[in-house]
Design a protein around this motif. Structure first.
Motif, PDB file in Angstrom:
ATOM      1  N   ALA A 406       0.854  -1.185   0.000  1.00  0.00           N
ATOM      2  CA  ALA A 406       0.000   0.000   0.000  1.00  0.00           C
ATOM      3  C   ALA A 406       0.893   1.239   0.000  1.00  0.00           C
ATOM      4  N   VAL A 407       0.863   1.982  -1.114  1.00  0.00           N
ATOM      5  CA  VAL A 407       1.738   3.143  -1.291  1.00  0.00           C
ATOM      6  C   VAL A 407       0.923   4.327  -1.796  1.00  0.00           C
ATOM      7  N   CYS A 408       1.554   5.493  -1.767  1.00  0.00           N
ATOM      8  CA  CYS A 408       0.899   6.724  -2.208  1.00  0.00           C
ATOM      9  C   CYS A 408       0.892   6.773  -3.739  1.00  0.00           C
ATOM     10  N   SER A 409      -0.285   6.865  -4.313  1.00  0.00           N
ATOM     11  CA  SER A 409      -0.428   6.808  -5.767  1.00  0.00           C
ATOM     12  C   SER A 409       0.088   8.071  -6.436  1.00  0.00           C
ATOM     13  N   GLU A 410       0.601   7.886  -7.639  1.00  0.00           N
ATOM     14  CA  GLU A 410       0.966   9.004  -8.503  1.00  0.00           C
ATOM     15  C   GLU A 410       0.127   8.989  -9.775  1.00  0.00           C
ATOM     16  N   GLY A 411      -1.066   8.418  -9.670  1.00  0.00           N
ATOM     17  CA  GLY A 411      -1.974   8.363 -10.802  1.00  0.00           C
ATOM     18  C   GLY A 411      -1.979   7.042 -11.532  1.00  0.00           C
ATOM     19  N   TRP A 412      -1.257   6.036 -11.003  1.00  0.00           N
ATOM     20  CA  TRP A 412      -1.203   4.729 -11.658  1.00  0.00           C
ATOM     21  C   TRP A 412      -2.590   4.084 -11.691  1.00  0.00           C
ATOM     22  N   TYR A 413      -2.899   3.467 -12.825  1.00  0.00           N
ATOM     23  CA  TYR A 413      -4.164   2.731 -13.015  1.00  0.00           C
ATOM     24  C   TYR A 413      -5.381   3.599 -12.661  1.00  0.00           C
ATOM     25  N   ASN A 414      -5.272   4.881 -12.956  1.00  0.00           N
ATOM     26  CA  ASN A 414      -6.358   5.856 -12.737  1.00  0.00           C
ATOM     27  C   ASN A 414      -6.743   6.013 -11.264  1.00  0.00           C
ATOM     28  N   ILE A 415      -5.852   5.642 -10.373  1.00  0.00           N
ATOM     29  CA  ILE A 415      -6.063   5.905  -8.950  1.00  0.00           C
ATOM     30  C   ILE A 415      -5.607   7.345  -8.688  1.00  0.00           C
ATOM     31  N   PRO A 416      -6.435   8.187  -8.065  1.00  0.00           N
ATOM     32  CA  PRO A 416      -6.085   9.603  -7.883  1.00  0.00           C
ATOM     33  C   PRO A 416      -4.735   9.801  -7.197  1.00  0.00           C
ATOM     34  N   ASP A 417      -4.025  10.811  -7.629  1.00  0.00           N
ATOM     35  CA  ASP A 417      -2.733  11.146  -7.043  1.00  0.00           C
ATOM     36  C   ASP A 417      -2.899  11.452  -5.548  1.00  0.00           C
ATOM     37  N   GLY A 418      -2.021  10.879  -4.735  1.00  0.00           N
ATOM     38  CA  GLY A 418      -2.076  11.095  -3.291  1.00  0.00           C
ATOM     39  C   GLY A 418      -2.883  10.054  -2.540  1.00  0.00           C
ATOM     40  N   MET A 419      -3.701   9.270  -3.220  1.00  0.00           N
ATOM     41  CA  MET A 419      -4.485   8.229  -2.570  1.00  0.00           C
ATOM     42  C   MET A 419      -3.586   7.045  -2.236  1.00  0.00           C
ATOM     43  N   VAL A 420      -3.672   6.530  -1.006  1.00  0.00           N
ATOM     44  CA  VAL A 420      -2.881   5.361  -0.620  1.00  0.00           C
ATOM     45  C   VAL A 420      -3.640   4.113  -1.041  1.00  0.00           C
ATOM     46  N   PHE A 421      -3.006   3.286  -1.870  1.00  0.00           N
ATOM     47  CA  PHE A 421      -3.679   2.166  -2.530  1.00  0.00           C
ATOM     48  C   PHE A 421      -2.684   1.019  -2.620  1.00  0.00           C
ATOM     49  N   SER A 422      -3.169  -0.208  -2.470  1.00  0.00           N
ATOM     50  CA  SER A 422      -2.305  -1.383  -2.579  1.00  0.00           C
ATOM     51  C   SER A 422      -2.095  -1.728  -4.055  1.00  0.00           C
ATOM     52  N   PHE A 423      -0.832  -1.668  -4.490  1.00  0.00           N
ATOM     53  CA  PHE A 423      -0.452  -1.911  -5.882  1.00  0.00           C
ATOM     54  C   PHE A 423       0.510  -3.097  -5.966  1.00  0.00           C
ATOM     55  N   PRO A 424       0.705  -3.639  -7.174  1.00  0.00           N
ATOM     56  CA  PRO A 424       1.807  -4.581  -7.387  1.00  0.00           C
ATOM     57  C   PRO A 424       3.120  -3.806  -7.475  1.00  0.00           C
ATOM     58  N   VAL A 425       4.136  -4.245  -6.727  1.00  0.00           N
ATOM     59  CA  VAL A 425       5.415  -3.542  -6.723  1.00  0.00           C
ATOM     60  C   VAL A 425       6.564  -4.537  -6.833  1.00  0.00           C
ATOM     61  N   THR A 426       7.719  -4.005  -7.226  1.00  0.00           N
ATOM     62  CA  THR A 426       8.984  -4.723  -7.122  1.00  0.00           C
ATOM     63  C   THR A 426       9.910  -3.882  -6.253  1.00  0.00           C
ATOM     64  N   MET A 427      10.879  -4.538  -5.622  1.00  0.00           N
ATOM     65  CA  MET A 427      11.845  -3.832  -4.775  1.00  0.00           C
ATOM     66  C   MET A 427      13.248  -4.322  -5.085  1.00  0.00           C
ATOM     67  N   VAL A 428      13.539  -4.412  -6.372  1.00  0.00           N
ATOM     68  CA  VAL A 428      14.850  -4.901  -6.801  1.00  0.00           C
ATOM     69  C   VAL A 428      15.940  -3.931  -6.378  1.00  0.00           C
ATOM     70  N   SER A 429      15.679  -2.634  -6.505  1.00  0.00           N
ATOM     71  CA  SER A 429      16.635  -1.624  -6.046  1.00  0.00           C
ATOM     72  C   SER A 429      16.553  -1.523  -4.529  1.00  0.00           C
ATOM     73  N   LYS A 430      17.653  -1.715  -3.845  1.00  0.00           N
ATOM     74  CA  LYS A 430      17.658  -1.719  -2.386  1.00  0.00           C
ATOM     75  C   LYS A 430      17.195  -0.376  -1.845  1.00  0.00           C
ATOM     76  N   GLY A 431      16.208  -0.429  -0.941  1.00  0.00           N
ATOM     77  CA  GLY A 431      15.719   0.778  -0.300  1.00  0.00           C
ATOM     78  C   GLY A 431      14.605   1.480  -1.040  1.00  0.00           C
ATOM     79  N   TYR A 432      14.185   0.929  -2.185  1.00  0.00           N
ATOM     80  CA  TYR A 432      13.155   1.587  -2.988  1.00  0.00           C
ATOM     81  C   TYR A 432      12.133   0.558  -3.462  1.00  0.00           C
ATOM     82  N   TRP A 433      10.921   1.028  -3.727  1.00  0.00           N
ATOM     83  CA  TRP A 433       9.899   0.201  -4.355  1.00  0.00           C
ATOM     84  C   TRP A 433       9.472   0.870  -5.654  1.00  0.00           C
TER      85      TRP A 433
END
Length: 529
Positions: A406-433
């Motif tokens: 669950a992260v803060c949206s930036e408009g992905w998949y038409n989810i409003p910017d700023g809305m906290v929403f559970s998305f599919p993520v990767t965390m290959v880069s250490k310290g980042y999603w």
């Protein structure tokens, strides 16, 4: 087997005599064990007081000597001071001290200098150490108990990262926290450099690089959902303000529990402007693991073999479990391959009615069934979800796999910017999603995701009600009472005059039929004449 413990002030000549007598016993007796504790003069009184209070002894001088049973444990048996230890050694073993006063004084000076050198060496070693500060709130929770060992042995933040662990809870839980601290220290993990307990949030969050929020505000039976959401918002907003001021600016904050995780994360982002909003995340991993376990039971594989299963939406509210892209490793089917080989999970299940109905119900009720069977809330699985999520966030996730967060949206998949929403993520880069942005959504998925979005919006509307439309305008005329009386009199006069005119006009009017009859009568009279 017995062990003798001798403790005293570094400059005490009587401690020196007891120490040398203990060394003599250890050299001459094969099963004799000796343990020495040396304290600086400034630390001696507090140490002695705490030790005696803990063991129920009365002793006021240096040294103090006691006997412990190695195979039985317990508080031990107090022997006494230097003189009592000398009598004990002579009575049991026939050995006594032959040290003279000058030798005792010389040895005591050597002991003091040795202790000063040891303390200095330890201080230099600690100065070279730079542990990261990690805080766990609601630390008396069983979930905290389940994750401390993993953190201490390097499974979460790395095998070479030292940890200064901060345990936070309320004032009435401080005694339990002290016990937890002692047990954490007894783990004897070299990476666990420090454990501190507190009920002060500012002290707990100070200089922290990672914070795990385990607070779970239970909804009271008489409390409606709106009041519960507002109570959560107030609680986590207060945390965010302290984190904003006390923690490191790149601190990573993980919110967990059974409350409105999405909305709590959103409120923390709003109240901590100094911390990047991508550093506040809500845990979806527990539900994701529940869903994977149900598929694993169905296909008779290890739960770790089910990958790329995604949870969309509101973590503890309306969410959508997406099986469409999930894969399964180690399935005992017609086609086999190396460990990296996987098959599409929906094809292996091959039961659409089950996936659309029974599967969803099994995932929803799994947590309740575990609670019912355990007679308490599951903590081991929750702890595992937290530690694996932190490990992936800090150290990087397996390449080629997606997870839910669950992260803060930036408009992905038409989810409003700023809305906290559970998305599919990767965390290959250490310290980042990074949100996976190339998934094609079917119309069914779009409808389900839209429903989850509405659920999150309804929670947000409790805290930030939408503006109500303004009322329609209406013209209001204020009349003076005198003017109103004059106007009423004029109106009554007008009505009376109009009534009189109407009566006169009605008197002048005659019925046309009567006029015709009168004319006929007049005509007949004239003819007879």
């Amino acid at each position: 087997m017995a062990k003798i413990v001798i403790a005293g002030k570094s400059e005490c000549p009587y401690y020196a005599r007891a120490e040398l007598l203990g060394d003599k016993l250890a050299r001459n007796l094969p099963n004799f064990q000796l343990h020495k504790i040396v304290q600086q003069p400034d630390d001696w009184e507090n140490w002695l007081k705490n030790t005696c209070n803990e063991r129920g002894w009365q002793h006021m001088k240096s040294p103090i000597v006691w006997r412990e049973l190695v195979d039985r444990g317990g508080k031990g048996v107090l022997i006494g001071g230097a003189n009592e230890f000398q009598e004990y050694a002579f009575g049991y073993y026939g050995i006594q001290s032959d040290q003279v006063s000058n030798d005792m004084n010389l040895i005591s000076k050597e002991n003091r200098q040795y202790k000063i050198d040891i303390v200095k060496e330890e201080a230099e070693f600690k100065a070279r150490s730079s542990p990261i500060h990690v805080c766990i709130t609601c630390a008396t929770s069983p979930v905290c108990y389940a994750i401390i060992n993993s953190i201490g042995q390097g499974d979460v933040f790395g095998k070479h990262t030292e940890i200064a662990l901060h345990l936070l809870d309320t004032n009435d839980k401080l005694e339990e926290l002290e016990g937890l601290k002692m047990e954490a220290e007894d783990l004897a993990h070299g990476l666990l450099r420090e454990v501190s307990v507190t009920s002060n949030t500012k002290d707990a969050f100070k200089n922290c690089s990672a914070i795990v929020l385990l607070d779970d505000l239970i909804q009271n039976p008489e409390e409606d959902k709106s009041a519960w959401i507002k109570r959560n918002s107030s609680h986590f907003s207060a945390y965010a303000k302290v984190i904003n001021d006390a923690a490191l600016k790149n601190v990573k904050v993980l919110l967990t529990g059974n409350g409105p995780v999405n909305m709590n994360t959103y409120m923390m982002i709003q109240n901590a402007p100094n911390v990047p909003r991508q550093n506040f995340v809500g845990l979806s991993r527990r539900i994701e693991n529940n869903a994977k376990a149900v598929v694993a039971e169905r296909l008779k594989v290890n739960t770790s073999g089910v990958v790329d299963l995604i949870v969309w939406g509101n973590v503890n509210g309306e969410h959508y479990v997406d099986l469409t892209r999930s894969r399964v490793h180690g399935y005992d089917g017609a086609i086999w391959g190396p460990p990296s080989f996987s098959l599409p999970a929906p094809e292996m299940v091959w039961d659409k009615p089950w996936m659309e109905k029974d599967y969803i119900e099994l995932v929803k009720t799994r947590h309740e069934k575990m609670t019912e069977n355990l007679k308490h809330t599951p903590s081991m699985s929750a702890g595992g979800a937290i530690t694996s999520m932190l490990e992936h966030w800090w150290m990087g996730s397996p390449a080629g796999q997606m997870f839910s967060l669950a992260v803060c949206s930036e408009g992905w998949y038409n989810i409003p910017d700023g809305m906290v929403f559970s998305f599919p993520v990767t965390m290959v880069s250490k310290g980042y999603w990074n949100v996976v942005q190339d998934i094609d959504l079917s119309e069914e998925m779009k409808t389900a995701i839209s429903a989850t979005l509405q659920d999150i919006q309804s929670e947000k509307d409790v805290l930030f009600p939408p503006p109500t439309p303004p009322p329609t305008e209406s013209k209001v005329t204020i009349i003076d009472p005198k003017d109103e009386e004059e106007q009423q009199e004029k109106s009554e006069k007008t009505e009376s005059s109009e009534g009189e005119k109407q009566d006169d006009s009605e008197g002048e009017k005659t019925d046309p039929k009567l006029d015709t009859i009168e004319e006929e009568k007049t005509g007949s009279t004239t003819e007879s004449t």
